[in-house]
Structures are given as structure tokens and as C-alpha cells.
Design an enzyme around this catalytic site. Structure first.
Site, mmCIF file in Angstrom:
data_model
loop_
_atom_site.group_PDB
_atom_site.id
_atom_site.type_symbol
_atom_site.label_atom_id
_atom_site.label_comp_id
_atom_site.label_asym_id
_atom_site.label_seq_id
_atom_site.Cartn_x
_atom_site.Cartn_y
_atom_site.Cartn_z
ATOM 1 N N LYS A 96 10.650 32.898 96.935
ATOM 2 C CA LYS A 96 12.057 32.518 96.746
ATOM 3 C C LYS A 96 12.197 31.438 95.695
ATOM 4 C CE LYS A 96 11.903 28.439 99.089
ATOM 5 N NZ LYS A 96 12.503 27.127 98.787
ATOM 6 N N ALA A 147 15.811 18.778 102.776
ATOM 7 C CA ALA A 147 15.364 17.583 103.487
ATOM 8 C C ALA A 147 16.519 16.641 103.805
ATOM 9 C CB ALA A 147 14.302 16.856 102.662
ATOM 10 N N HIS A 171 -0.456 9.200 100.139
ATOM 11 C CA HIS A 171 -1.666 8.795 99.411
ATOM 12 C C HIS A 171 -1.464 7.554 98.558
ATOM 13 C CE1 HIS A 171 -0.443 10.037 95.332
ATOM 14 N NE2 HIS A 171 0.326 10.890 95.978
ATOM 15 N N GLU A 210 7.832 23.758 92.660
ATOM 16 C CA GLU A 210 6.852 24.720 93.180
ATOM 17 C C GLU A 210 6.968 26.095 92.526
ATOM 18 O OE1 GLU A 210 4.340 24.213 95.023
ATOM 19 O OE2 GLU A 210 4.702 22.779 96.630
ATOM 20 N N LYS A 219 5.155 25.327 100.762
ATOM 21 C CA LYS A 219 5.540 26.671 100.342
ATOM 22 C C LYS A 219 4.883 26.985 99.002
ATOM 23 C CE LYS A 219 10.023 26.430 102.697
ATOM 24 N NZ LYS A 219 11.492 26.470 102.578
ATOM 25 N N GLY A 268 1.916 13.855 103.889
ATOM 26 C CA GLY A 268 2.803 14.090 102.752
ATOM 27 C C GLY A 268 4.111 13.353 102.937
ATOM 28 N N SER A 303 9.994 14.099 100.178
ATOM 29 C CA SER A 303 11.278 14.243 100.864
ATOM 30 C C SER A 303 11.160 15.100 102.122
ATOM 31 C CB SER A 303 12.321 14.836 99.908
ATOM 32 O OG SER A 303 11.877 16.076 99.377
#
Length: 332
Positions: free
Chosen positions: A191, A140, A33, A281, A107, A9, A12
Site C-alpha cells: 500500500k 500515529a 537507539h 517506506e 511495514k 522503536g 511516531s
């Protein structure tokens, strides 16, 4: 000391974790990818899109070859969005060795059935694989810039947790270990939902009082769900719970908070997603968390109203009014 790690992955967070490992004298291979983007990263020796001011350490290399990445090290750290987490596991399964260990900094929940990601690992790879999750209040850009940071590494294997600690811990990146892999995951997923709620409230022009109330009552919701699923109460008062919640609800580096801000200011979901240009997310997590709360009969009113704003087109002001009009009750 463990001398290598593969990170899957090249967003960031994956890039920042790769930089941190390589700075700690760990041979690091970062996989992405998109071949064109990986080629550019390799040429630039930096990730211009996400961390344009940070040069790669000498021990950090990149590849678009998934088999090469998986075979590079016995430790695989996954940092892809939650909606492709399971697919990533399926793709890497043929290349894993008997010594392979799987960690993740993703997450969220599995979008198919709302499972926590450790359950997805067990389903796809079996329960013999050592696993760990890394979570906590971490942006990040600040990790890449060497700003002081602390994170939780949760694993049922003390040895694996220590290996990851050796890879990542240094004078500006502090690692804490935990055995509560469930609690750490719940805190990291929910969160994001509450950060959207906090962003909406700020976008509507409400003040610090509102934000503080949302964070505090939101933590209660995380605890209700997390303990029901098997997490430990103390975990939610730590870095992966309260710490991460404060971070994402109060700072505009949080994509989820910025998304909520846009909604509160009257923008559509699509407008907000397009402007941010990265994975949000909390959007999928709102649906999965709400569905879990209904299944387990857990009272999560902030999560419910956020879900209704996102999936039932409820006006954000009406959502706030719904929360304020709830019956009076004791705080504890």
C-alpha cells in the site's frame, strides 16, 4: 492478563503504540537507539518531535539500553523501519528468553532479498518463537489522540493474538484477530507503493477520478501478489488491505502520499525526503515489490511505473501515459 510489553522503536508509530498500551494499564518500556533523544523524551515525558501534544501515561517509561528493553517483558513489539528490522533481530537475539514472543508493527519487505518479515524472524531466531504482526489503517497521531481506530493482529498463535488484544483493545482502539500473517504483511507493505503513485497523480493535478482508479486497480495488484505468496483473498478486502490502502492514498498524514505529491509537483526525490524528514517506506518497497512481481511473473503495472519513476528517472507524466496506453482488457 499480560501486564508488560517492550516496544523497540521510538518513532511516531512506536511511541503511539507505547502510549496506547500504557493507557490500558500495561507496564510499558519504549526503547530508542539515540541516547540524546531518549534522554529528552524522558525529561519531557512526551515525544516532542513526533507527538508533541501527548503526555506520557505513568506506566510508560523509556530507555536506550536494548538489553534492558528486551529483558523487561516476554512480549517484544518491534516498530523500527523495515531496512533495520533484521539488524534489530540480530541485536536482540542474545537477550531473548525461552518465553519471548515477537510482534512487529513494521511495514515492508527485507531489503536484502524481498522476504516478508515473518520469514526474516524465522531465519534469525528460528521457527519456535511465537510471532504476530499488527497492521491496518492507523496514523500515529490519531491513535495518540484517542480517535476511533481499528487494527488487525495476525498470528499463527491464537494465544499470542489474544495477549496483544488484551494489551491494546479498548473503547476507542478496536482490535481484530487473523491467522493470515502473510496477507496482512503484503497489504501493509505494498500500500505504501500505491500511496506514492496516488500522491504523484494528485501532484500532477489529476482529479478524484484518477485517485479512485489508482486505489481500485492498486488493490487488484496487492491481491495478485498477496495470494501468490499465500495470503487469503478476504484479508485484502479488510483493514490490513483495502482499509490501509484507502488511508495512505487519500490523507496527507501519509508520508508516502506526501512524497508522491512532491514528485508530481516537480521536486526531486532528495528534496521530497528532506522536506518530510521521516522514513519513506514506499521507496524501498517499490523496488522490492517490483522485483518480486518480476520474479513471480505477476502483472503489477502501477507498481512497475512507480518503480521506474523512482529508480529509472521516468518522468511522472510519462508513467501515467504508459498506464493509459496499456491494451484494453476486461476488468476481472
Amino acid at each position: 492478563m499480560t501486564t508488560s510489553i517492550s516496544i523497540l522503536g521510538a518513532g511516531s508509530w512506536g511511541t503511539a503504540l507505547a502510549i496506547q498500551a500504557a493507557r490500558n494499564d500495561c507496564s510499558t518500556l519504549l526503547w530508542g537507539h539515540d541516547s540524546a533523544k531518549i534522554k529528552k523524551i524522558e525529561q519531557d515525558k512526551k515525544n516532542q518531535r513526533y507527538l508533541p501534544d501527548i503526555d506520557f501515561p505513568e506506566l510508560l517509561h523509556v530507555t536506550d539500553n536494548l538489553e534492558q528493553a528486551v529483558r523487561f517483558s516476554s512480549i517484544i513489539l518491534i516498530a523500527v523501519p523495515s531496512h533495520v528490522f533484521k539488524d534489530t533481530l540480530i541485536k536482540i537475539a542474545p537477550f531473548l528468553s525461552r518465553d519471548s514472543k515477537i510482534a512487529w508493527a513494521t511495514k515492508g519487505f527485507d531489503p536484502e532479498d524481498g522476504s516478508l518479515l515473518h520469514a526474516v524472524v524465522g531465519q534469525v531466531l528460528g521457527n519456535h518463537v511465537a510471532t504476530a504482526v499488527m497492521s491496518g489503517p492507523t496514523f500515529a497521531g490519531e491513535v495518540a489522540a484517542k480517535l476511533p481506530t481499528a487494527i488487525t493482529i495476525a498470528s499463527a498463535s491464537p494465544l499470542f493474538a489474544m495477549q496483544l488484544t488484551e494489551i491494546y483493545h479498548n473503547q476507542y482502539f478496536r482490535t481484530y484477530t487473523s491467522s493470515d500473517i502473510i496477507g496482512v504483511q503484503v497489504g501493509g507493505a505494498v500500500k505504501n507503493v500505491l500511496a506514492i503513485a496516488a500522491g504523484i497523480a494528485d501532484g500532477l493535478g489529476f482529479g478524484a477520478n484518477t485517485r479512485a482508479a489508482l486505489i481500485t486497480r492498486g488493490l487488484t495488484e496487492i491481491m495478485r501478489l498477496g495470494t501468490q505468496l499465500g495470503g487469503q483473498h478476504d484479508t485484502f478486502m479488510g483493514l490490513a488491505g483495502l482499509g490501509d490502502l484507502i488511508l495512505t492514498c487519500t490523507d496527507n498524514q501519509s508520508r508516502n502520499r506526501r512524497f508522491g505529491l512532491a514528485l508530481g509537483q516537480g521536486k526531486s526525490k532528495q528534496q521530497a525526503v528532506t522536506e518530510i524528514g521521516q522514513e519513506i517506506e514506499g521507496v524501498s518497497a517499490a523496488r522490492e515489490t517490483y522485483q518480486l512481481s518480476q520474479k513471480l511473473d505477476i502483472d503489477m503495472p502501477i507498481t512497475e511505473q512507480t518503480y521506474r519513476v523512482l529508480y529509472e528517472n521516468l518522468d511522472p507524466r510519462k508513467a501515467v501515459q504508459n498506464l493509459l496506453n496499456r491494451d484494453q482488457k476486461a476488468e476481472v
